[in-house]
Scaffold this active site. Structure first.
Site, PDB file in Angstrom:
ATOM      1  N   SER A  55      13.123  -9.078  -8.811  1.00  0.00           N
ATOM      2  CA  SER A  55      12.757  -9.245 -10.216  1.00  0.00           C
ATOM      3  C   SER A  55      13.261 -10.546 -10.821  1.00  0.00           C
ATOM      4  CB  SER A  55      13.275  -8.043 -10.992  1.00  0.00           C
ATOM      5  OG  SER A  55      12.827  -8.109 -12.312  1.00  0.00           O
ATOM      6  N   HIS A  56      14.133 -10.425 -11.813  1.00  0.00           N
ATOM      7  CA  HIS A  56      14.603 -11.577 -12.584  1.00  0.00           C
ATOM      8  C   HIS A  56      15.848 -12.210 -11.964  1.00  0.00           C
ATOM      9  CE1 HIS A  56      16.480  -7.863 -13.593  1.00  0.00           C
ATOM     10  NE2 HIS A  56      17.542  -8.524 -13.993  1.00  0.00           N
TER      11      HIS A  56
ATOM     12  N   ASP B 143       8.842 -12.895 -15.812  1.00  0.00           N
ATOM     13  CA  ASP B 143       9.986 -13.011 -14.889  1.00  0.00           C
ATOM     14  C   ASP B 143       9.539 -13.226 -13.440  1.00  0.00           C
ATOM     15  OD1 ASP B 143       8.958 -10.479 -14.437  1.00  0.00           O
ATOM     16  OD2 ASP B 143      10.898  -9.641 -13.889  1.00  0.00           O
TER      17      ASP B 143
ATOM     18  N   ASP C 256       8.904 -11.365 -10.835  1.00  0.00           N
ATOM     19  CA  ASP C 256       7.808 -10.583 -10.252  1.00  0.00           C
ATOM     20  C   ASP C 256       6.737 -10.208 -11.256  1.00  0.00           C
ATOM     21  OD1 ASP C 256       9.601  -8.880 -11.527  1.00  0.00           O
ATOM     22  OD2 ASP C 256       9.086  -7.175 -10.257  1.00  0.00           O
TER      23      ASP C 256
ATOM     24  N   ASP D  27       6.723  -8.517 -14.139  1.00  0.00           N
ATOM     25  CA  ASP D  27       6.616  -7.279 -14.920  1.00  0.00           C
ATOM     26  C   ASP D  27       7.304  -7.383 -16.281  1.00  0.00           C
ATOM     27  OD1 ASP D  27       9.159  -7.231 -13.886  1.00  0.00           O
ATOM     28  OD2 ASP D  27       8.990  -5.262 -12.923  1.00  0.00           O
ATOM     29  N   ARG D  28       8.169  -8.377 -16.462  1.00  0.00           N
ATOM     30  CA  ARG D  28       8.824  -8.530 -17.765  1.00  0.00           C
ATOM     31  C   ARG D  28       8.089  -9.547 -18.629  1.00  0.00           C
ATOM     32  NH1 ARG D  28      15.300  -8.160 -17.251  1.00  0.00           N
ATOM     33  NH2 ARG D  28      15.337  -6.373 -15.848  1.00  0.00           N
TER      34      ARG D  28
ATOM     35  N   LYS E 289       5.666  -1.829 -15.547  1.00  0.00           N
ATOM     36  CA  LYS E 289       5.594  -2.639 -16.748  1.00  0.00           C
ATOM     37  C   LYS E 289       4.844  -3.910 -16.383  1.00  0.00           C
ATOM     38  CE  LYS E 289      10.322  -4.429 -16.289  1.00  0.00           C
ATOM     39  NZ  LYS E 289      11.031  -3.585 -15.330  1.00  0.00           N
TER      40      LYS E 289
END
Ligand code: G16
Length: 543
Positions: free
Chosen positions: A113-114, A277, A279, A281-282, A376
């Site tokens: 992710s982030h 982010d 990947d 999703d954010r 998300k």
């Protein structure tokens, strides 16, 4: 090509956290580490045998190597067909969309992710089930249990698949399709939003900046925002997906999205700013010189949902994670729809979405989404905002002020203390737990404590219970202090303190949240003996 069974031994610590297994790249590079986790997934998900698997990641360092390993193992474990994003890329929401569209049995999403990438950075993997969403806790626990007893994994000798070339390939009896990572997703977005209206908004001179943070959404944003929606070239910045994210921290918040924040708060700022982010999703939403908290973003989108093509008929319900501000609750109340409070982690929304009880959901951790996928979705949130702005034609700040005037303002902040010594962090949490029974009725920061507990959630659909999901202190005026340890960090412990207060009076909506919440922030530090126990005098990140 023969299937080979390779002896292995269990590794410690392969329990998935809030969102999959995340560790340093160097940990994943140990012989057998990735293989064990993947084998545990195959052992726990029998429907993958003879089924379709979706595979892709955020393109971070080690992504392609891991994909080749997983492809060989998938073939050896009897998967019939594997869909892989070109270049090994699939944003997390796009992976969810592909799983759903192609009715796959599940997917493996490679992402931390982030978290920063590169050889010294982080890597991660998670399994998503056939509805496109993260595996529920029951399954992640079974996978973890399997990793602890594993003594062999299966693989197959074969040469690498050319991941950069779209086409049909095979490994043994398994068909491998390298697909365009953007196409299915872009088509889905076009079905949800009024692209003509957004195109007209851009034609009217509306200016936007989208920071892809050199992560996976670059190709998606260029195709959708600059391509299909006709925004001028250069609207998307840092659009090249790089294995180390250009050395940056691909976390779309006020601290790490520096370039975007500088432009949006500088002279001649664009009308609208957004970032996503590692990947995809954010999301972070900004107006000109204005930050929209993720909690407010969920509430605003919910309040304006009927202006958006796919949601014209209104929402079935809304859900938010427990530490997310209660702004969405106020909207749900006015709309007369259900509102659910779940533990942190997108996986907890899955059942509610599948059952049709909610349409929108979101989290304070820069996550917003709807029932179109089961993750998300950063770009979805940005496009949803664009659709609302295309109809309302108002500055973002004005829209927020009108929202607060109607629903009241939930002042909100999150203070993160990263890489705290794990024993100290546990001690601090225990110190607060010990006080919980004595707090109700007490006066803290001029407010009376109404409730103090360790949050526990009973899933309304399947009745499963998730305990120890964060310590909440709720006051009689709606203010809250929440303590939680992050489930996504890879070094030490990350302590998160979430602070909120509710202000109905529009005459008092102009304060800086850090000032409006100062007394509660101070009370949280005193109550938890924060300085004494962690040696910190300020948070690492404030959002
Ligand atoms: C993941 C989860 C989110 C969660 C976030 C922060 O997001 O999917 O549901 O809110 O982590 O979790 P924590 O507070 O435990 O660190 P992502 O974007 O990292 O996949």
């Amino acid at each position: 090509m023969t299937v080979r069974t390779i002896p292995t031994f269990p590794f410690e610590g392969q329990r998935p956290g809030t969102s999959g297994l995340r560790k340093r790249v160097t940990v994943f590079q140990q012989q057998g580490y990735l293989e064990n986790f993947v084998q545990a997934v195959f052992d726990c998900v029998p429907e993958l045998v003879g089924g379709t698997l979706v595979l892709g990641g955020d393109g971070r360092y080690y992504n392609k190597e891991a994909i080749e390993v997983i492809l060989r193992m998938a073939a050896a474990n009897g998967v019939q067909r594997c869909l892989v994003g070109r270049g090994g890329l699939l944003s997390t929401p796009a992976a969810s969309a592909v799983i759903r569209k192609h009715k796959a049995s599940g997917g493996l999403v490679l992402s931390a992710s982030h978290n920063p990438g590169g050889p010294e950075g982080d890597f991660g993997i998670k399994y998503n089930i056939g509805n496109g969403g993260p595996a529920p806790e029951k399954l992640t626990e079974a996978i973890y249990a399997r990793t602890q007893t594993l003594d062999r994994y299966r693989t197959q000798d074969t040469k690498d698949i050319p991941l950069d070339v779209i086409g049909h390939y095979a490994i043994g009896t398994m068909a491998v399709e390298v697909i365009d990572p953007v196409a299915d997703y872009a088509e889905l977005m076009e079905s949800l939003f009024d692209f003509d209206a957004i195109r007209a908004l851009f034609q009217s001179g509306f200016r936007m900046r989208y920071d892809a943070m050199n992560a996976v959404t670059g190709p998606y944003a260029r195709e959708i925002i600059e391509g299909r929606l006709g925004a001028p070239a250069g609207t998307v910045i840092n659009g090249e997906a790089l294995p180390d994210f250009g050395g940056g921290h691909p976390d779309p918040n006020l601290t790490y999205a520096e370039q975007l924040v500088a432009e949006m708060f500088g002279a001649n700022a664009p009308d609208f700013g957004a970032a996503s982010d590692g990947d995809g999703d954010r999301n972070m939403i900004l107006g000109r010189k204005f930050f929209v908290t993720p909690s407010d973003s969920l509430a605003v989108l919910a309040a304006n949902a009927t202006l958006v093509k796919a949601y014209k008929k209104g929402l079935a319900g809304i859900a938010r994670s427990m530490p997310t501000s209660c702004a969405a609750d106020k909207v749900a109340e006015k709309l007369g729809i259900e509102c659910f409070e779940t533990p942190t982690g997108w996986k907890f929304f899955g059942n509610l979405l599948d059952a049709g009880r909610i349409t929108f959901c979101g989290e304070e951790s820069f996550g917003t989404g709807s029932d179109h996928v089961r993750e998300k979705d950063g770009l979805w949130a940005v496009l949803c905002w664009l659709n609302v702005l295309a109809v309302r034609r108002e500055p973002v700040e004005q829209l927020l002020r009108e929202h607060w005037a109607r629903f009241g303002r939930n002042y909100y902040t999150r203070h993160d203390y990263e890489e705290v010594d794990a024993v100290d962090a546990k001690g601090l949490m225990q110190h607060v737990i010990d006080q919980l029974p004595t707090l109700p009725g007490k006066t803290i920061a001029g407010r009376t404590v109404k409730l103090a507990d360790d949050f526990s959630y009973t899933d309304p659909i399947d009745g499963s219970v998730s305990k120890n999901q964060g310590l909440r202190i709720v006051f009689d005026d709606g203010a809250r202090i929440i303590f939680r340890l992050s489930g996504t960090g890879t070094v030490g412990a990350t302590l998160r303190i979430y602070i909120e207060s509710y202000e109905p009076d529009p005459g008092k909506h102009d304060q800086d949240p850090q000032i409006a919440l100062a007394d509660l922030i101070k009370a949280a530090a005193q109550l938890s003996e924060l300085g004494e126990r962690t040696g910190r005098d300020r948070p690492t990140v404030i959002t």
